[in-house]
Design a protein around this motif. Structure first.
Motif, PDB file in Angstrom:
ATOM      1  N   VAL A  57     -12.212  10.129  -7.317  1.00 50.91           N
ATOM      2  CA  VAL A  57     -12.837   8.834  -7.018  1.00 50.91           C
ATOM      3  C   VAL A  57     -12.146   7.720  -7.802  1.00 50.91           C
ATOM      4  CG1 VAL A  57     -14.994   7.511  -7.130  1.00 50.91           C
ATOM      5  CG2 VAL A  57     -15.037   9.936  -6.512  1.00 50.91           C
ATOM      6  N   GLY A  58     -11.886   8.007  -9.085  1.00 53.88           N
ATOM      7  CA  GLY A  58     -11.237   7.001  -9.916  1.00 53.88           C
ATOM      8  C   GLY A  58      -9.859   6.624  -9.400  1.00 53.88           C
ATOM      9  N   GLY A  59      -9.081   7.612  -8.966  1.00 50.20           N
ATOM     10  CA  GLY A  59      -7.749   7.321  -8.444  1.00 50.20           C
ATOM     11  C   GLY A  59      -7.802   6.438  -7.212  1.00 50.20           C
ATOM     12  N   ALA A  60      -8.739   6.714  -6.304  1.00 45.47           N
ATOM     13  CA  ALA A  60      -8.879   5.892  -5.098  1.00 45.47           C
ATOM     14  C   ALA A  60      -9.256   4.460  -5.466  1.00 45.47           C
ATOM     15  CB  ALA A  60      -9.926   6.501  -4.171  1.00 45.47           C
ATOM     16  N   CYS A  61     -10.192   4.314  -6.384  1.00 46.68           N
ATOM     17  CA  CYS A  61     -10.621   2.969  -6.790  1.00 46.68           C
ATOM     18  C   CYS A  61      -9.499   2.217  -7.501  1.00 46.68           C
ATOM     19  CB  CYS A  61     -11.852   3.069  -7.690  1.00 46.68           C
ATOM     20  SG  CYS A  61     -13.322   3.694  -6.846  1.00 46.68           S
ATOM     21  N   TRP A  62      -8.708   2.932  -8.280  1.00 44.32           N
ATOM     22  CA  TRP A  62      -7.579   2.329  -8.993  1.00 44.32           C
ATOM     23  C   TRP A  62      -6.618   1.674  -7.999  1.00 44.32           C
ATOM     24  CZ3 TRP A  62      -6.146   1.943 -14.185  1.00 44.32           C
ATOM     25  CH2 TRP A  62      -4.799   1.678 -14.444  1.00 44.32           C
ATOM     26  N   VAL A  63      -6.218   2.405  -6.974  1.00 38.45           N
ATOM     27  CA  VAL A  63      -5.252   1.879  -6.014  1.00 38.45           C
ATOM     28  C   VAL A  63      -5.870   0.795  -5.136  1.00 38.45           C
ATOM     29  CG1 VAL A  63      -3.942   2.467  -3.935  1.00 38.45           C
ATOM     30  CG2 VAL A  63      -3.731   3.854  -5.977  1.00 38.45           C
ATOM     31  N   ILE A  64      -7.097   0.988  -4.715  1.00 42.26           N
ATOM     32  CA  ILE A  64      -7.742  -0.017  -3.865  1.00 42.26           C
ATOM     33  C   ILE A  64      -7.793  -1.361  -4.580  1.00 42.26           C
ATOM     34  CG2 ILE A  64      -9.963  -0.702  -2.879  1.00 42.26           C
ATOM     35  CD1 ILE A  64     -10.356   2.286  -2.167  1.00 42.26           C
ATOM     36  N   ALA A  65      -8.185  -1.346  -5.852  1.00 42.12           N
ATOM     37  CA  ALA A  65      -8.290  -2.602  -6.597  1.00 42.12           C
ATOM     38  C   ALA A  65      -6.914  -3.208  -6.870  1.00 42.12           C
ATOM     39  CB  ALA A  65      -9.037  -2.368  -7.912  1.00 42.12           C
ATOM     40  N   LEU A  66      -6.008  -2.424  -7.453  1.00 37.07           N
ATOM     41  CA  LEU A  66      -4.723  -2.997  -7.871  1.00 37.07           C
ATOM     42  C   LEU A  66      -3.847  -3.390  -6.686  1.00 37.07           C
ATOM     43  CD1 LEU A  66      -3.800  -0.814 -10.982  1.00 37.07           C
ATOM     44  CD2 LEU A  66      -4.960  -3.030 -10.881  1.00 37.07           C
ATOM     45  N   SER A  67      -3.852  -2.600  -5.621  1.00 37.33           N
ATOM     46  CA  SER A  67      -3.055  -2.986  -4.457  1.00 37.33           C
ATOM     47  C   SER A  67      -3.639  -4.232  -3.803  1.00 37.33           C
ATOM     48  CB  SER A  67      -2.970  -1.839  -3.448  1.00 37.33           C
ATOM     49  OG  SER A  67      -4.225  -1.565  -2.861  1.00 37.33           O
ATOM     50  N   HIS A  68      -4.959  -4.365  -3.817  1.00 41.66           N
ATOM     51  CA  HIS A  68      -5.572  -5.557  -3.240  1.00 41.66           C
ATOM     52  C   HIS A  68      -5.231  -6.793  -4.071  1.00 41.66           C
ATOM     53  CE1 HIS A  68      -8.330  -7.738  -0.682  1.00 41.66           C
ATOM     54  NE2 HIS A  68      -8.857  -8.289  -1.760  1.00 41.66           N
ATOM     55  N   PHE A  69      -5.256  -6.664  -5.387  1.00 40.27           N
ATOM     56  CA  PHE A  69      -4.837  -7.790  -6.235  1.00 40.27           C
ATOM     57  C   PHE A  69      -3.393  -8.171  -5.928  1.00 40.27           C
ATOM     58  CE2 PHE A  69      -7.948  -6.072  -9.633  1.00 40.27           C
ATOM     59  CZ  PHE A  69      -8.990  -6.810  -9.091  1.00 40.27           C
ATOM     60  N   ASN A  70      -2.518  -7.179  -5.852  1.00 41.25           N
ATOM     61  CA  ASN A  70      -1.096  -7.424  -5.610  1.00 41.25           C
ATOM     62  C   ASN A  70      -0.883  -8.123  -4.267  1.00 41.25           C
ATOM     63  OD1 ASN A  70       1.711  -6.803  -4.651  1.00 41.25           O
ATOM     64  ND2 ASN A  70       1.843  -5.806  -6.641  1.00 41.25           N
ATOM     65  N   VAL A  71      -1.535  -7.617  -3.219  1.00 39.80           N
ATOM     66  CA  VAL A  71      -1.378  -8.221  -1.890  1.00 39.80           C
ATOM     67  C   VAL A  71      -1.902  -9.654  -1.887  1.00 39.80           C
ATOM     68  CG1 VAL A  71      -2.222  -8.129   0.490  1.00 39.80           C
ATOM     69  CG2 VAL A  71      -1.387  -6.060  -0.619  1.00 39.80           C
ATOM     70  N   ALA A 123       0.830  -1.211   0.000  1.00 38.21           N
ATOM     71  CA  ALA A 123       0.000   0.000   0.000  1.00 38.21           C
ATOM     72  C   ALA A 123       0.862   1.259   0.000  1.00 38.21           C
ATOM     73  CB  ALA A 123      -0.932  -0.005   1.213  1.00 38.21           C
ATOM     74  N   LEU A 124       1.984   1.226   0.752  1.00 39.15           N
ATOM     75  CA  LEU A 124       2.872   2.389   0.773  1.00 39.15           C
ATOM     76  C   LEU A 124       3.537   2.604  -0.582  1.00 39.15           C
ATOM     77  CD1 LEU A 124       4.566   2.089   4.276  1.00 39.15           C
ATOM     78  CD2 LEU A 124       2.992   3.860   3.506  1.00 39.15           C
ATOM     79  N   ASN A 125       3.874   1.529  -1.262  1.00 40.70           N
ATOM     80  CA  ASN A 125       4.431   1.681  -2.611  1.00 40.70           C
ATOM     81  C   ASN A 125       3.416   2.331  -3.541  1.00 40.70           C
ATOM     82  OD1 ASN A 125       6.979   0.643  -2.101  1.00 40.70           O
ATOM     83  ND2 ASN A 125       6.392  -1.456  -2.586  1.00 40.70           N
ATOM     84  N   SER A 126       2.171   1.898  -3.435  1.00 38.07           N
ATOM     85  CA  SER A 126       1.120   2.533  -4.242  1.00 38.07           C
ATOM     86  C   SER A 126       0.949   3.995  -3.851  1.00 38.07           C
ATOM     87  CB  SER A 126      -0.206   1.785  -4.047  1.00 38.07           C
ATOM     88  OG  SER A 126      -0.123   0.472  -4.525  1.00 38.07           O
ATOM     89  N   MET A 127       0.996   4.259  -2.541  1.00 37.30           N
ATOM     90  CA  MET A 127       0.848   5.633  -2.085  1.00 37.30           C
ATOM     91  C   MET A 127       1.998   6.493  -2.593  1.00 37.30           C
ATOM     92  SD  MET A 127       0.556   7.142   1.798  1.00 37.30           S
ATOM     93  CE  MET A 127       2.318   7.059   2.096  1.00 37.30           C
ATOM     94  N   GLY A 128       3.237   5.943  -2.552  1.00 36.04           N
ATOM     95  CA  GLY A 128       4.383   6.706  -3.024  1.00 36.04           C
ATOM     96  C   GLY A 128       4.255   7.087  -4.474  1.00 36.04           C
ATOM     97  N   PHE A 129       3.852   6.108  -5.292  1.00 31.88           N
ATOM     98  CA  PHE A 129       3.682   6.411  -6.712  1.00 31.88           C
ATOM     99  C   PHE A 129       2.618   7.475  -6.912  1.00 31.88           C
ATOM    100  CE2 PHE A 129       1.483   5.661 -10.746  1.00 31.88           C
ATOM    101  CZ  PHE A 129       2.531   5.871 -11.621  1.00 31.88           C
ATOM    102  N   ASN A 130       1.544   7.358  -6.150  1.00 34.40           N
ATOM    103  CA  ASN A 130       0.436   8.284  -6.361  1.00 34.40           C
ATOM    104  C   ASN A 130       0.614   9.622  -5.667  1.00 34.40           C
ATOM    105  OD1 ASN A 130      -1.628   6.821  -8.069  1.00 34.40           O
ATOM    106  ND2 ASN A 130      -1.119   5.265  -6.539  1.00 34.40           N
ATOM    107  N   GLY A 144      -8.100  -8.910 -12.399  1.00 36.26           N
ATOM    108  CA  GLY A 144      -7.128  -7.863 -12.699  1.00 36.26           C
ATOM    109  C   GLY A 144      -7.132  -7.484 -14.168  1.00 36.26           C
ATOM    110  N   SER A 145      -7.227  -8.498 -15.036  1.00 39.31           N
ATOM    111  CA  SER A 145      -7.273  -8.234 -16.475  1.00 39.31           C
ATOM    112  C   SER A 145      -8.530  -7.453 -16.847  1.00 39.31           C
ATOM    113  CB  SER A 145      -7.220  -9.564 -17.240  1.00 39.31           C
ATOM    114  OG  SER A 145      -7.276  -9.347 -18.626  1.00 39.31           O
ATOM    115  N   ALA A 146      -9.669  -7.839 -16.267  1.00 33.65           N
ATOM    116  CA  ALA A 146     -10.918  -7.134 -16.559  1.00 33.65           C
ATOM    117  C   ALA A 146     -10.863  -5.694 -16.067  1.00 33.65           C
ATOM    118  CB  ALA A 146     -12.099  -7.872 -15.907  1.00 33.65           C
TER     119      ALA A 146
END
Length: 547
Positions: free
Chosen positions: A326-340, A152-159, A237-239
């Motif tokens: 809203v889109g940015g928050a959803c982007w990180v929530i989904a992709l970081s959750h997939f990654n974790v 999550a911190l890596n995602s936060m850093g990028f964003n 993730g692909s979808a």
């Protein structure tokens, strides 16, 4: 073995910062990501000035994601086979060189749409090489219970950089041109290269020879294929990438044509997306405690659909930017959750390859979506393409009705390390083979249903970790006797196969031994097959039970 308490409840969101090397790499990556976003603004806006169609503008986004789709699996195998620090150093140096060449070409007036796409492709090829090594290194730098927070911190850093980088990139492009943005990106790599050069990680030496690249890639694909829960993450993730990628791919056109803005407007919009992503990263750990995996992901799909629809119908830059939050928050929530989810379900020996397959699926979806939504925008306009993408996002969320994500479990995926090579009467070489293994169980009739169910899981684990031709047979003359049988191509692969067993896998072996009713432990036979003119000879070796 599953811990009773979820890991996300045991640590704070900022706990990984207590580790010095994580802080150093995270900070240097922050600067590097800052430069990359400035470069991205320069490339996207430059393409709007030299391209002949919206299709070429959308291809900028595709060229940044296509390398991950093409090279991620190779990069993942490299990450699991070589020193990850050195791999990252090579990748960062390569991107520095390409960025310098991009700057020189732009200053010299040699840039064409296809040359620009080629340079962005090469830079992101370096990213494709770097990413699996860095993501796999997270589990080496911080304890396993801090991995979700570190992701999550890596995602936060990028964003964090995304929240201000694009706006500054827009200012740089507006004031000094795209070449200045490319030059800023080249300089941004230096700090991370210095940090990586000074980092001296403790590398656990392997007692086995390194796998060939092809064998390592095959092992990674086999692990994914035999892990149903990881397969669900790949589909989702692909979808998500396919549908959500439309917003980032078409945002330059939205800024120019829909809201009638300039490079600074585009940068501000990307900044809004980044601010929303920072917020998403900060709340993602807490959301993991409150919501199920499926609820989180469906909400992210729905939220991003709202963002896309708003971008399609809004003619006001601030209204569009609000939706992008809203889109940015959803982007990180989904992709970081997939990654974790992928990291927590994968042992260290194969984590780089599995993460690379996940990236291939997700960023392959983004690349394909960027191409398709670009074609739709070329024919019908960016607004129509974004509305179609919003519908696709809602459909992607509905996939969860058929393929729901598993609720996260905390598995102990450390190596079991119980296997010891048996004493052999034959002088086998590591490449000797093929090897056949037979394990004999005695099972009471009343225990057969449970035994079969447990053996189904054992067979999946065996095949996942490299066993071939796994079968289970029952003795016709003595039905209480069951024989598990499988092959490995060489003795080395047999040893490697047993070294891959994790603490979590051990529970299956323990259940099988509990169901075995013989006075002695289950009988193990290891044989090497030998061809003769009359057929195949089997040379046997006995040893202790496998785990």
């Amino acid at each position: 073995m599953i811990d009773e308490k979820p890991e996300s409840e045991s640590v704070s969101a900022l706990a990984p910062f207590r580790h010095g090397i994580f802080r150093a790499v995270w900070s240097a990556s922050l600067v590097s990501n800052f430069g990359g976003l400035i470069q991205g603004v320069g490339a996207a806006w430059m393409m709007t000035t030299i391209a002949t169609s919206p299709y070429q503008v959308a291809l900028v986004q595709a060229s940044t994601t296509l390398p991950i789709m093409l090279f991620a699996l190779v990069a993942g195998a490299i990450a699991d086979s070589f020193d990850r620090r050195k791999v990252m150093l090579v990748a960062q140096t390569f991107m520095l060189v390409v960025s310098v060449l991009l700057t020189l070409f732009t200053y010299s007036g040699l840039m064409t749409p296809w040359t620009l796409l080629a340079f962005t492709f090469l830079i992101d090829s370096g990213t494709a090489l770097n990413s699996p090594s860095w993501q796999a290194s997270v589990g080496d730098i911080v304890p396993r219970n801090k991995v979700p927070a570190a992701v999550a911190l890596n995602s936060m850093g990028f964003n964090l950089t995304r929240s201000v980088g694009p706006a500054i990139g827009g200012i740089i492009v507006a004031a000094a041109g795209a070449a200045a943005a490319f030059a800023a990106n080249a300089v941004s790599y230096i700090g991370l290269i210095v940090v990586l050069a000074r980092w001296k990680p403790q590398v656990q030496p392997s007692t086995l020879p390194r796998e060939s690249l092809g064998a390592a890639m095959g092992a990674g694909l086999r692990y994914v294929a035999m892990s149903p829960n990881i397969g669900k993450v790949l589909v989702r993730g692909s979808a998500f990438g396919f549908s959500a990628g439309a917003v980032l791919a078409l945002l330059p056109l939205v800024a120019r044509d829909v809201v009638k803005g300039d490079a600074l407007t585009y940068g501000i919009m990307l900044g809004a997306f980044g601010i929303g992503a920072v917020g998403g990263a900060l709340i993602s750990v807490r959301l993991r405690q409150l919501l199920s995996s499926e609820t989180m992901v469906r909400s992210a799909f729905a939220g991003f659909a709202v963002c896309a629809f708003n971008a399609a119908v809004s003619h006001n830059a601030w209204q569009t930017s609000l939706g992008l939050l809203v889109g940015g928050a959803c982007w990180v929530i989904a992709l970081s959750h997939f990654n974790v989810t992928v990291q927590m379900a994968t042992p260290r020996w194969v984590v780089g390859r599995v993460l690379s397959v996940y990236q291939t699926a997700t960023f392959g979806g983004i690349a394909l979506g960027s191409w398709i939504w670009g074609i739709v925008a070329d024919a019908h306009g960016a607004g129509t393409a974004l509305i179609a993408a919003a519908i696709a996002m809602l459909a992607g969320g509905a996939i969860g009705l058929v393929l729901p994500l598993p609720q996260q479990q905390v598995l102990n995926l450390d190596p079991l390390n119980r296997f010891k090579e048996p004493h052999l009467a034959l002088d086998l070489k590591p490449r000797s083979g093929p090897i056949a293994i037979m394990i004999e169980y005695i099972v009471r009739d009343e225990d057969v249903p449970e035994f079969l169910a447990t053996m189904a899981e054992r067979g999946r684990i065996r095949r996942r970790d490299g066993a071939r031709n796994w079968t289970l047979a029952r003795d016709l003359e003595n039905p209480a006797i069951w024989i598990e049988h499988y092959h490995t191509p060489t003795w080395l692969e047999y040893v490697r196969h047993n070294g891959r067993i994790t603490q979590a896998d051990a529970t299956v072996g323990e259940r099988l031994r509990a169901l075995h009713s013989g006075d002695e432990p289950p009988r193990v036979r290891r044989v090497i097959e030998r061809p003769t003119t009359a057929g195949t000879a089997l040379v046997m070796a006995k040893g202790p039970i496998e785990h």
